[in-house]
Design an enzyme around this catalytic site. Structure first.
Site, mmCIF file in Angstrom:
data_model
loop_
_atom_site.group_PDB
_atom_site.id
_atom_site.type_symbol
_atom_site.label_atom_id
_atom_site.label_comp_id
_atom_site.label_asym_id
_atom_site.label_seq_id
_atom_site.Cartn_x
_atom_site.Cartn_y
_atom_site.Cartn_z
ATOM 1 N N CYS A 2 38.530 32.889 29.820
ATOM 2 C CA CYS A 2 37.952 32.933 28.480
ATOM 3 C C CYS A 2 36.732 32.005 28.407
ATOM 4 C CB CYS A 2 38.909 32.506 27.375
ATOM 5 S SG CYS A 2 40.414 33.455 27.358
ATOM 6 N N ARG A 27 34.056 34.600 33.027
ATOM 7 C CA ARG A 27 35.319 33.899 32.759
ATOM 8 C C ARG A 27 36.388 34.819 32.169
ATOM 9 N NH1 ARG A 27 34.906 28.491 32.785
ATOM 10 N NH2 ARG A 27 36.749 28.326 31.489
ATOM 11 N N TRP A 76 39.883 36.708 28.299
ATOM 12 C CA TRP A 76 40.713 37.138 29.420
ATOM 13 C C TRP A 76 42.139 37.008 28.901
ATOM 14 C CZ3 TRP A 76 44.623 35.338 32.620
ATOM 15 C CH2 TRP A 76 44.812 36.048 33.811
ATOM 16 N N ASN A 102 40.332 28.533 24.506
ATOM 17 C CA ASN A 102 40.550 28.834 25.923
ATOM 18 C C ASN A 102 41.752 28.008 26.362
ATOM 19 O OD1 ASN A 102 40.356 29.299 28.682
ATOM 20 N ND2 ASN A 102 38.766 27.763 28.975
ATOM 21 N N GLY A 103 42.795 28.679 26.863
ATOM 22 C CA GLY A 103 43.994 27.957 27.292
ATOM 23 C C GLY A 103 45.247 28.635 26.772
ATOM 24 N N GLU A 483 40.863 35.418 54.255
ATOM 25 C CA GLU A 483 39.752 35.477 53.302
ATOM 26 C C GLU A 483 39.129 36.883 53.277
ATOM 27 O OE1 GLU A 483 38.544 34.053 50.891
ATOM 28 O OE2 GLU A 483 36.410 34.505 50.771
ATOM 29 N N LYS A 487 38.885 39.200 49.983
ATOM 30 C CA LYS A 487 37.607 39.700 49.490
ATOM 31 C C LYS A 487 37.693 41.210 49.263
ATOM 32 C CE LYS A 487 36.076 37.050 48.503
ATOM 33 N NZ LYS A 487 36.076 35.598 48.312
ATOM 34 N N GLU A 490 40.076 42.153 46.225
ATOM 35 C CA GLU A 490 39.636 41.831 44.866
ATOM 36 C C GLU A 490 38.412 42.643 44.435
ATOM 37 O OE1 GLU A 490 38.505 37.721 44.073
ATOM 38 O OE2 GLU A 490 37.680 37.504 46.062
ATOM 39 N N HIS A 506 55.524 40.923 65.053
ATOM 40 C CA HIS A 506 56.702 40.514 64.286
ATOM 41 C C HIS A 506 56.831 41.310 62.995
ATOM 42 C CE1 HIS A 506 57.370 37.234 67.062
ATOM 43 N NE2 HIS A 506 56.061 37.030 67.021
ATOM 44 N N LYS A 605 36.468 34.290 36.862
ATOM 45 C CA LYS A 605 35.882 33.389 37.846
ATOM 46 C C LYS A 605 36.644 32.077 37.942
ATOM 47 C CE LYS A 605 32.806 31.949 40.757
ATOM 48 N NZ LYS A 605 33.015 32.457 42.132
HETATM 49 O O1 M6R Z 1 36.980 27.374 41.411
HETATM 50 P P1 M6R Z 1 37.974 27.319 42.528
HETATM 51 O O2 M6R Z 1 37.345 27.192 43.876
HETATM 52 O O3 M6R Z 1 39.017 26.262 42.316
HETATM 53 O O4 M6R Z 1 38.720 28.707 42.479
HETATM 54 C C1 M6R Z 1 39.810 28.981 43.310
HETATM 55 C C2 M6R Z 1 40.127 30.454 43.330
HETATM 56 O O5 M6R Z 1 40.465 30.898 42.046
HETATM 57 C C3 M6R Z 1 38.954 31.289 43.847
HETATM 58 O O6 M6R Z 1 38.542 30.873 45.111
HETATM 59 C C4 M6R Z 1 39.369 32.787 43.922
HETATM 60 O O7 M6R Z 1 40.341 32.969 44.884
HETATM 61 C C5 M6R Z 1 38.120 33.647 44.201
HETATM 62 N N1 M6R Z 1 37.911 34.595 43.154
HETATM 63 C C6 M6R Z 1 38.233 34.463 45.426
HETATM 64 O O8 M6R Z 1 37.069 35.180 45.664
#
Ligand code: M6R
Length: 610
Positions: A2, A27, A76, A102-103, A483, A487, A490, A506, A605
């Protein structure tokens, strides 16, 4: 999660709020809303729209709202579906008090029940709506007074923006475990979740701390802490421009940020590499430099992509410093009983510096007296302010929800930290010099990989209809496989799993058939032969393989279906190179499948709620 914007001052043009809100859309983007006080009508007008900020913008064209103060919000969803009723700002029974939040209010159910018994009518399913009703209950002509009383009753995390038509000359804001800052203009104040929202209006900002409340009028800003003591705040200067937060000719922020990596890595290295002595220095760690000599253990905590960077860091640190190193996801770490000893350095990695779990884990360690360090991109963010000492990435704003340049910047800093701690211990001058020399080559090597983007796009086109993907790697490249899978899932919503290649037999190898492609990370390093065996096993089961290996390794074309070549470097730095094709691959598949790669569904984000 948010985005919040607030304004009070001489300007009556609500487009200021809309522009700021657009920059906060990363956000959360399921609905957007606003409220503005109109002095002539002595009322507050509000408008909401389901969907992106642009939908709110369209609706605002049909009305002629103006005035001050005003609030804007992008949501959000946490409590209640995506509807106009659930979107903020929320108001009380008389439509006098309007709130953006926000929260999460953890005890909202009991508060709501009580308020309903008292006759308050609720119109949403949200936790937030209790806030304006509580303020209404306590309001006796002074908004801050009523807000203070309301704060005595709510529990949870909140960044709040509050206005009232019955005390219209004020904008009241509160922060507790959710980001909020105040931009300082001339006879005006702006409020936002993140500095990128307001940088076009002002570069002067004050960061609120948890438990602080500010009462703003165009002429003054009164800040007080949880005990109602006045607080004097330092004004910080934002050191980047609005252009840094724009797309700069690229079709998406994600692509812009991928392409910016030679520069963001250079920025991470700038002034920190000492090639002659094979060492690294960080201004931000100078206060703890001597203490670092005596640490016996390192513990890394982070979430998502930052956690995978931490996993790579574990390999680097163990190999070159001889110190045992652990890496944990913050959401698990905070609920374990972490052993916090004097001989341990606790390192928190976060791009935003506002991730709720990372922040909570940091606070848990601080409570127990541990030494806390940070690798943070957003200056002035909560993690940056609360760690004992820290290192900034200087990667510039990362707007795309998928983290790209922050990851390679984090890896670069972890390599530098390895040099610093390694050279304080057994790492030789010669090894230190090799690492510093190679680090300085990395930006150019990344550039060379980025030049291959058309080829990577073609491979992405070929595989865009696959419904599953496996990513495998070993040692330093095992976290890169994780990673790469993150990527892809998402951005393109394709099911993808990352595995240590040694784990194939395994279980996961059972999935392999002609329809199930694997991306194999196999630079010619100390585990190369093992990786080749794993690729052979996949080929024997007819699984398509895309291999990423070193330039000059033509033999790989005989084994894999498609090959992407990356330049050679030393083993510990390979992850920085290996991840670039994975970022581009995910990006091009996401785009080819027609998705909004900058704002993938269900994500935000900055994850500022648990
Ligand atoms: O702001 P941060 O680095 O603490 O965020 C951590 C994760 O939320 C962030 O890396 C998330 O996994 C990304 N969207 C991945 O691309």
């Amino acid at each position: 999660m948010c985005g919040i914007v607030g304004y009070i001052g001489k300007q009556k043009d609500i487009r200021i709020g809309l522009e700021a809100l657009r920059r906060l859309e990363y956000r959360g983007y399921d609905s957007a809303g606003m409220a503005v006080y109109n002095a002539d009508a002595k009322t507050i007008h509000s408008l909401k729209a389901v969907g992106r900020v642009v939908n709110l913008e369209q609706r605002l064209k049909e009305v002629s709202f103006e005035g001050s103060p005003f609030l804007f919000y992008t949501r959000w969803a946490t409590h209640g579906g995506v509807t106009e009723e659930n979107c903020h700002p929320h108001s009380d029974c008389k439509n006098s008090v309007w709130v953006v939040h926000n929260g999460i209010i953890e005890n909202y159910r009991e508060l709501k029940e009580k308020l309903q018994q008292e006759g308050h009518a609720f119109h949403s399913e949200t936790d937030t709506e209790v806030i304006p009703h509580l303020i209404e209950r306590f309001f006796e002509g002074n908004l801050e007074e009523a807000v203070r009383k309301m704060l005595g009753l709510i529990r949870g995390s909140f960044a709040l923006g509050i206005i009232s038509k019955d005390d219209p000359e004020k904008l009241v804001v509160v922060r507790n475990s959710a980001p909020l800052l105040i931009g300082v203009g001339e006879n005006e104040y702006l409020v936002a979740s993140d500095p990128s929202a307001i940088v076009s209006q002002t570069k002067k900002v004050m960061y609120l701390e948890d438990g602080e409340m500010a009462s703003l009028t165009p002429e003054r800003c009164l800040i007080e802490d949880i005990n109602h003591h006045a607080v004097r705040k330092a004004i910080h200067e934002i050191d980047w421009s609005v252009e840094d937060a724009q797309k700069g000719g690229y079709s998406h922020f994600m692509l812009k940020e991928i392409m910016e990596q030679p520069e963001s890595i250079t920025n991470a290295l700038r002034g920190r590499v000492l090639p002659d002595t094979g060492e690294a220095r960080f201004g931000g760690l100078s206060v703890v430099r001597e203490r670092l000599r005596s640490i016996k253990r390192i513990s890394i905590t982070a979430c998502g992509t930052a956690y995978y960077a931490g996993l790579v860091g574990r390999y680097m640190l163990e190999e070159y410093t001889g110190l045992p190193c652990e890496a944990d996801v913050a959401s698990e770490f905070r609920y374990r009983r972490p052993i916090v000893k004097d001989d341990t350095a606790f390192l928190f990695i976060s791009q935003s510096g506002e991730t709720a779990d990372t922040l909570a884990a940091l606070r848990e360690v601080k409570k127990k007296g541990g030494l806390t360090l940070g690798i943070i991109n957003v200056t002035g963010s909560s993690v940056a302010r609360e760690t004992d000492a820290g290192i900034y990435n200087h990667a510039g704003p990362e707007i795309g929800v998928a983290s790209t340049k922050a990851f390679t910047s984090q890896l670069t800093i972890l390599a530098l930290l390895t040099l610093l701690l390694g050279r304080q211990r057994e790492m030789s001058l010669a090894d230190g010099q090799v690492v510093t020399r190679e680090l300085q080559r990395i930006p150019d090597l990344v550039k060379q990989i980025l030049e291959q983007r058309e080829k990577i796009k073609e491979i992405a086109e070929k595989y865009k209809h696959a419904e599953n993907f496996l990513f495998i790697g070993r040692k330093y490249n095992y976290p890169v496989a994780l990673e790469g899978a993150l990527k892809l899932k998402e951005i393109s919503y394709i099911h993808a799993e990352g595995y240590g290649a040694g784990e194939m037999k395994h279980g996961p190898i059972a999935l392999i058939d002609e329809q199930f492609p694997t991306i194999a990370l196999c630079p010619q390093d100390s585990v190369y032969e093992k990786m080749v065996s794993n690729i052979q096993e996949i080929k024997a089961r007819k699984g398509p393989v895309i291999a990423i290996t070193n330039e000059g390794n033509g033999g790989m074309k005989e084994i894999a279906d498609d090959v992407i070549f990356v330049p050679r470097t030393i083993e510990m730095l390979n992850p920085i190179l290996m991840v670039i094709p994975l970022q581009l691959f995910a990006y091009f598949i996401g785009v080819a499948r027609g998705y909004d790669v900058d704002k993938p569904r269900n994500l935000a984000k900055s994850v500022t709620v648990e």
